[in-house]
Design an enzyme around this catalytic site. Structure first.
Site, mmCIF file in Angstrom:
data_model
loop_
_atom_site.group_PDB
_atom_site.id
_atom_site.type_symbol
_atom_site.label_atom_id
_atom_site.label_comp_id
_atom_site.label_asym_id
_atom_site.label_seq_id
_atom_site.Cartn_x
_atom_site.Cartn_y
_atom_site.Cartn_z
ATOM 1 N N SER A 280 -12.487 23.578 26.496
ATOM 2 C CA SER A 280 -11.389 22.869 27.161
ATOM 3 C C SER A 280 -11.691 21.373 27.217
ATOM 4 O O SER A 280 -12.857 20.957 27.115
ATOM 5 C CB SER A 280 -11.235 23.397 28.594
ATOM 6 O OG SER A 280 -10.350 22.585 29.338
ATOM 7 N N TYR B 110 -13.578 26.815 36.938
ATOM 8 C CA TYR B 110 -13.065 26.655 35.558
ATOM 9 C C TYR B 110 -13.843 25.550 34.836
ATOM 10 O O TYR B 110 -14.299 25.722 33.704
ATOM 11 C CB TYR B 110 -11.573 26.333 35.617
ATOM 12 C CG TYR B 110 -10.903 26.267 34.257
ATOM 13 C CD1 TYR B 110 -10.473 27.427 33.615
ATOM 14 C CD2 TYR B 110 -10.699 25.046 33.612
ATOM 15 C CE1 TYR B 110 -9.850 27.370 32.380
ATOM 16 C CE2 TYR B 110 -10.081 24.992 32.376
ATOM 17 C CZ TYR B 110 -9.655 26.154 31.764
ATOM 18 O OH TYR B 110 -9.039 26.098 30.528
HETATM 19 P P1 NAP Z 1 -2.827 32.276 28.977
HETATM 20 O O1 NAP Z 1 -1.478 32.359 28.346
HETATM 21 O O2 NAP Z 1 -2.989 32.486 30.432
HETATM 22 O O3 NAP Z 1 -3.809 33.197 28.150
HETATM 23 C C1 NAP Z 1 -5.041 33.681 28.655
HETATM 24 C C2 NAP Z 1 -5.388 34.959 27.942
HETATM 25 O O4 NAP Z 1 -6.591 35.507 28.488
HETATM 26 C C3 NAP Z 1 -4.296 36.014 28.148
HETATM 27 O O5 NAP Z 1 -4.182 36.812 27.018
HETATM 28 C C4 NAP Z 1 -4.873 36.804 29.308
HETATM 29 O O6 NAP Z 1 -4.332 38.098 29.461
HETATM 30 C C5 NAP Z 1 -6.328 36.842 28.868
HETATM 31 N N1 NAP Z 1 -7.161 37.344 29.953
HETATM 32 C C6 NAP Z 1 -7.224 36.887 31.223
HETATM 33 N N2 NAP Z 1 -8.047 37.671 31.954
HETATM 34 C C7 NAP Z 1 -8.481 38.654 31.116
HETATM 35 C C8 NAP Z 1 -9.330 39.765 31.273
HETATM 36 N N3 NAP Z 1 -9.874 40.078 32.464
HETATM 37 N N4 NAP Z 1 -9.570 40.559 30.204
HETATM 38 C C9 NAP Z 1 -9.007 40.284 29.009
HETATM 39 N N5 NAP Z 1 -8.181 39.246 28.786
HETATM 40 C C10 NAP Z 1 -7.931 38.435 29.835
HETATM 41 O O7 NAP Z 1 -3.386 30.802 28.743
HETATM 42 P P2 NAP Z 1 -3.860 30.054 27.419
HETATM 43 O O8 NAP Z 1 -3.625 28.638 27.696
HETATM 44 O O9 NAP Z 1 -3.290 30.669 26.199
HETATM 45 O O10 NAP Z 1 -5.428 30.306 27.506
HETATM 46 C C11 NAP Z 1 -6.209 30.711 26.421
HETATM 47 C C12 NAP Z 1 -7.560 30.000 26.470
HETATM 48 O O11 NAP Z 1 -7.348 28.599 26.291
HETATM 49 C C13 NAP Z 1 -8.286 30.145 27.819
HETATM 50 O O12 NAP Z 1 -9.662 30.320 27.586
HETATM 51 C C14 NAP Z 1 -8.013 28.818 28.484
HETATM 52 O O13 NAP Z 1 -8.997 28.488 29.424
HETATM 53 C C15 NAP Z 1 -8.047 27.901 27.284
HETATM 54 N N6 NAP Z 1 -7.447 26.585 27.479
HETATM 55 C C16 NAP Z 1 -6.110 26.443 27.713
HETATM 56 C C17 NAP Z 1 -5.579 25.173 27.869
HETATM 57 C C18 NAP Z 1 -4.117 24.940 28.106
HETATM 58 O O14 NAP Z 1 -3.721 23.784 28.340
HETATM 59 N N7 NAP Z 1 -3.257 25.934 28.066
HETATM 60 C C19 NAP Z 1 -6.403 24.049 27.797
HETATM 61 C C20 NAP Z 1 -7.748 24.224 27.560
HETATM 62 C C21 NAP Z 1 -8.265 25.499 27.393
HETATM 63 P P3 NAP Z 1 -3.040 38.309 30.434
HETATM 64 O O15 NAP Z 1 -1.860 37.792 29.656
HETATM 65 O O16 NAP Z 1 -3.029 39.769 30.658
HETATM 66 O O17 NAP Z 1 -3.298 37.510 31.673
#
Ligand code: NAP
Length: 247
Positions: free
Chosen positions: A139, A152
């Site tokens: 991130s 986080y």
């Molecule tokens: P998201 O839509 O909330 O996706 C998160 C994913 O992780 C979802 O598939 C979620 O499943 C899964 N997850 C959460 N808890 C879990 C568990 N206990 N077991 C298995 N899977 C689990 O958000 P995203 O932005 O796409 O996030 C993906 C990655 O990118 C994360 O690591 C996040 O920290 C990182 N990231 C995001 C951003 C941003 O701006 N969006 C920036 C930097 C880094 P559910 O759908 O069932 O909750």
């Protein structure tokens, strides 16, 4: 064959049902990989998107509420790509932050990531599935402090550190370990920020590219890092943030 091709590769993407994980799964499949879409919920929509793109994939239920959940997932399958994308965020002032919110985030974002990667690498080396690639989703907060997200931020600094140590240990074994550090991407993770007009405007003002990131901005980067074209990249934490850190 193109150096960007992932043909004849088996990949596992965690958290592939939505957001960044979904985009990565579709991008890998579009380059020819057979993609296991892992999630704590069914990845039906992702599998439909993969099929529409002419790719191949399958679903796997994995819930990192148990950080050791993926221990047996790599046996006898022949995976050579792992994308550790699953992650959660909890927002609260540091003065009020609870142990439960600390542990929940650390378990999914850091402990599960390490032990899943360990199981993947053991299997890849035992089965001779090298060259292999691991991509961790770090991130912007692997570099910055952020606010109101102490577990986080700590977990994502940890992801950057693990990326480097694993690259040091495994580069010579034929396993590339790298990370992508997304900026602000429009997914469920950032829904609360985007719903707050003041916060949303302040964030947008700091992004040189002038827009929130789209999950597909990360998908293509992950496909590149898994491909032969990236074979000499080890331990990189690549900023994909619309220029935020460059400003
Ligand atoms: P998201 O839509 O909330 O996706 C998160 C994913 O992780 C979802 O598939 C979620 O499943 C899964 N997850 C959460 N808890 C879990 C568990 N206990 N077991 C298995 N899977 C689990 O958000 P995203 O932005 O796409 O996030 C993906 C990655 O990118 C994360 O690591 C996040 O920290 C990182 N990231 C995001 C951003 C941003 O701006 N969006 C920036 C930097 C880094 P559910 O759908 O069932 O909750």
């Amino acid at each position: 064959m193109s150096p960007f091709s992932l043909e004849n590769r088996r990949a596992l993407v965690t958290g592939a049902n939505t957001g960044i994980g979904q985009a990565i799964a579709v991008s890998l499949a579009a380059q020819g990989a057979h993609v296991t879409c892992a999630g704590r919920r069914e990845c039906t929509e992702t599998l439909e998107m993969i099929a529409d793109a002419g790719g191949q994939g399958e679903a796997l239920l994995l819930d990192f509420a148990d950080p050791m959940a993926a221990q047996d997932s790599f046996t006898d399958v022949g995976y050579s790509i792992l994308v550790n994308n699953a992650g959660i965020i909890r927002r609260e002032d540091s003065l009020d932050f609870t142990e439960a919110d600390w542990d929940a985030v650390m378990d999914v974002n850091l402990k599960a990531l390490f032990f899943t990667t360990q199981a993947f690498a053991r299997a890849a080396l035992e089965q001779g599935n090298t060259p292999s690639a691991v991509v961790n989703i770090a991130s912007l907060l692997s570099f910055q402090g952020g606010i109101r997200v102490p577990s986080y931020t700590a977990s994502k600094h940890g992801v950057a550190g693990l990326t480097k140590i694993l690259a040091n240990e495994w580069a010579a074994k034929g396993i590339n370990v790298n990370a992508i550090a997304p900026g602000y991407i429009a997914t469920n993770n950032t829904e609360a920020l985007r719903a707050d007009p003041e916060r949303s405007e302040a964030i947008l003002a700091r992004i040189p590219a002038g827009r929130w990131g789209d999950p597909s901005d990360i998908g293509g980067t992950a496909a590149f890092l898994c491909s032969p074209a990236a074979r000499y990249i080890h331990g990189a934490v690549l900023n994909v943030d619309g220029g935020w850190l460059a400003r």
